[in-house]
Enzyme design. Structure first.
Site, short mmCIF file in Angstrom:
data_model
loop_
_atom_site.label_atom_id
_atom_site.label_comp_id
_atom_site.label_asym_id
_atom_site.label_seq_id
_atom_site.Cartn_x
_atom_site.Cartn_y
_atom_site.Cartn_z
N THR B 167 54.26 95.08 58.97
CA THR B 167 53.57 94.04 58.55
C THR B 167 54.79 93.16 57.57
O THR B 167 55.71 93.67 57.21
CB THR B 167 52.74 94.57 57.61
OG1 THR B 167 51.58 95.62 58.26
CG2 THR B 167 51.83 93.91 56.56
N ARG B 195 39.84 97.29 65.02
CA ARG B 195 40.64 98.22 63.95
C ARG B 195 40.89 97.33 62.72
O ARG B 195 41.70 96.28 63.31
CB ARG B 195 41.53 99.19 64.35
CG ARG B 195 42.24 100.10 63.06
CD ARG B 195 43.42 98.95 62.71
NE ARG B 195 44.15 99.83 61.68
CZ ARG B 195 45.22 99.68 60.97
NH1 ARG B 195 45.60 98.27 61.30
NH2 ARG B 195 46.14 100.29 60.34
N GLY B 197 42.82 97.25 59.31
CA GLY B 197 43.75 97.99 58.34
C GLY B 197 43.49 97.45 56.82
O GLY B 197 42.77 96.82 56.38
N ASP B 198 44.84 97.95 56.04
CA ASP B 198 44.85 97.73 54.72
C ASP B 198 44.97 96.14 54.49
O ASP B 198 44.71 95.64 53.58
CB ASP B 198 45.81 98.48 54.08
CG ASP B 198 47.12 97.94 54.47
OD1 ASP B 198 47.40 97.97 55.94
OD2 ASP B 198 48.25 97.59 53.79
N HIS B 220 51.62 102.60 56.35
CA HIS B 220 50.47 103.16 57.26
C HIS B 220 49.32 102.53 56.68
O HIS B 220 48.86 103.07 55.59
CB HIS B 220 50.52 104.60 57.57
CG HIS B 220 49.37 104.91 58.22
ND1 HIS B 220 48.96 106.27 58.09
CD2 HIS B 220 48.76 104.53 59.29
CE1 HIS B 220 47.84 106.67 59.03
NE2 HIS B 220 47.74 105.34 59.81
#
Lengths: 310, 310
Positions: B167, B195, B197-198, B220
Site C-alpha cells: 500500500t 475483499r 482491507g484496512d 497485512h
C-alpha cells in the site's frame, strides 16, 4: 455475573405506534441470545442469534425492514467480532440475503479476509449455499413510504432517520469470559447506491477484545466513524472506566466534537454491562442471572424474571 | 517545523531490482506534496497529490501497478481524512479508475457520505466526470506474473505479499497546523473478489485529527484492522507519546498481539514526524524545512537538500 447478553434496536425517536413492537422485538431477541448462552453456546453464537432475530423482525432497520437507498433498493451492512481472537467478519452493500450477520460470520469463519463487499459478497454467499431472497421480501410498506417521502427535494433523510429507528446490535460474554459483538443495518434512509456506513467498519460499528470488552453502536454512521466510537469507548474502559461511564464518555465526545447523537450496548469481560444513548430513545434489552432488563426512554429500566411474559 | 509531508510506499521486503525505483518514487511523491504545501496548499491537497503520484507509478501496489485479485482483476481501496473537520472519504473495491485517492476525496467533498463501494462508487465517479480507464491500463506485467504464480494450490499469497511491496500513503501538516492523511492500495495479492482491507476503514488504514496528529498505515490489512492501528497510535500520542514512540508502541502491539508486521508514517500538529516499520523494509520519504529525508531499511535515514537530485 456470567453469562450476559445485551441488544439494541437502534437509537433515535421511535413513534408511539412502533414503540411496543420495538420493545417486544429486543426482549425476544435477548431471550434467544440468552438461551444460547445458557445451553453453553459461545458469546459469538449468542450475538449472531440475537441479531438474526432482529434482522428477521420487520420492526427494525436491518434484514427485512431495512430502509431503502435512493433507488428504492435494499443494501445492507453487518459485522461480527470475536474478542478471543480479535477475528472479525463483515459485509457491506450486500443484497438479496435475509441475514447479513450470518454472512459476516461466514466471512470470518470461512475466508482469510475480514470484509467482502457488494457483488463479491453475493458470490461468496452463493458459494456457501446461502439462500438468495427476492429484494421484495426485505421491503416493508413502511420502508417504501419513508423512501417516497424522502425523495422530495426538501427532504431531510438524516433528521428523518434519527427521528425513527436504526441499526440493530448485540454484545455478550459467555460463561468462559469470551466477549463478542454483532451489528447489522439497512443503513441510511435514501442513501446513495453503494454507501457504506459505520456498521461494517471495525472500531466504529463494533469492537470486541477479551482484554477490554465489547461494544455495538447505533446512530448517524458518518458521525460514528469520525470518532471510531466503539474503539473509543473501549479505550476509556482500558483506562479503568466502567462500561456505563465509558459509554457515556464516548457518546458525550461524539456530541460535543461532531454534534451527533447515538447509542451503544457495552459489556466488560466480568459481565458488567450498559445500554446508553444520547438520542431521545433507544430500544434495548439485557439478560443476566435469569433476569430480563429493558427500556426505551432515558432513565427507563424495567426488570423482571426472564421467563415472565412482557 | 511546518509545513511537513511524509509518504510511504509499503512495508515488506522489496527485491533489490525494485528498490531503486521504489526510493525514487517516494522521493518524487514527497517533493510533489511538499511543493503543494510551499505554495500555500492545504495538507489535504498535499497528501492527495503525493498519493496520486504513487498511484500513477507502476512500482507501487496502488492505481497502476495494483496487485490482482483471484480472478486477475484490479479492485482498489482508498481513504482520505481531514484532521480539521474529522471528515473523511473512502472508496472500496472500485474498478477502472486511475486515481482512487481522488475519488475518495470527491466522496468527502461532494456527498453526505463517507464511503462508497464497488459499482456504486463507479456510478458516482461517472457522475463526477471521472474518466473510466480500461483495466488493462492498471495491470503491469509484474502484477500478472505474481498473480499467476499465486494461483498454485500451495501458494502463500500473504507471505508472498509481505515479501514484496504494499500500500502507499501520506500524512502532512500545512502552515496552518491542519493535519491530513491519505492511503491507497490494490489490496492483497490474489484476494477474493470484493475483499475490502484496512485501507478504506477509518482508524485502520488512516486517521487524522488536528488535536492529535495523522497516521497512514501499511501491512497485512486483516491484522491492521484487528488492532485499528492508526487510531491506536493516535491514542498513544494523546497520552503524551511522540509520533516515533507512539508508532513503535502501535507496531509492537500488533506484532505481539496478532503476530503481524507493518509500517506507518505519522505526524503531530507541531510537525514532528516519524516513518516506522516492523517489517524488513519500508520505502519512505519526508520533506521539511526544504530538506528531503528518505530510507528503505530499518535505521536508514538519508538527508539532503530538497532541490538536489537523488
Amino acid at each position: 455475573m456470567l453469562p450476559v447478553v445485551v441488544v439494541h434496536g437502534g437509537a433515535g425517536h421511535i413513534p408511539k405506534e412502533r414503540a411496543e413492537k420495538s420493545m417486544e422485538g429486543v426482549c425476544s431477541a435477548v431471550r434467544a441470545g440468552y438461551a444460547v448462552l445458557k445451553r453453553g453456546g459461545s458469546s459469538m453464537d449468542a450475538v449472531v442469534e440475537a441479531v438474526t432475530q432482529l434482522e428477521n423482525n420487520p420492526a427494525f432497520n436491518a434484514g427485512c425492514g431495512s430502509v431503502l437507498n435512493v433507488k428504492g433498493e435494499v443494501e445492507m451492512d453487518a459485522i461480527v467480532m470475536d474478542g478471543k481472537t480479535l477475528g472479525s467478519g463483515a459485509v457491506s452493500a450486500v443484497r438479496n440475503i435475509a441475514n447479513p450477520v450470518c454472512l459476516a460470520r461466514l466471512v470470518m469463519d470461512k475466508t482469510s479476509h475480514t470484509c467482502l463487499t457488494a457483488e463479491g459478497a453475493s458470490k461468496f454467499a452463493r458459494s456457501m449455499g446461502v439462500a438468495e431472497v427476492p429484494m421484495e421480501s426485505l421491503i416493508t410498506e413502511y420502508a417504501r413510504m419513508r423512501w417516497r417521502k424522502n425523495l422530495a427535494a426538501d427532504a431531510k433523510p438524516v433528521e428523518c432517520q434519527m427521528g425513527k429507528m436504526g441499526t440493530v446490535g448485540a454484545v455478550a460474554v459467555d460463561s468462559e469470559g469470551n466477549v463478542a459483538c454483532a451489528t447489522s443495518t439497512g443503513g441510511m434512509l435514501n442513501k446513495m447506491e453503494g454507501r457504506v456506513g459505520d456498521t461494517p467498519c471495525i472500531g466504529s460499528g463494533g469492537y470486541a477484545d477479551n482484554q477490554m470488552g465489547a461494544v455495538s453502536t447505533t446512530g448517524h454512521g458518518e458521525a460514528i466513524m469520525k470518532v471510531t466510537l466503539a474503539r473509543l469507548i473501549l479505550f476509556h474502559m482500558e483506562q479503568g472506566h466502567s462500561p456505563e461511564a465509558a459509554s457515556d464518555l464516548g457518546l458525550a465526545y461524539m456530541k460535543s466534537r461532531v454534534e451527533a447523537l447515538g447509542g451503544v450496548v457495552t459489556v466488560d469481560p466480568q459481565g458488567h454491562w450498559a445500554a446508553r444513548f444520547s438520542s431521545k430513545q433507544m430500544s434495548w434489552a439485557a439478560a443476566q442471572k435469569d433476569m430480563l432488563h429493558y427500556g426505551l426512554y432515558g432513565g427507563e429500566h424495567f426488570t423482571q424474571s426472564i421467563d415472565e411474559p412482557l
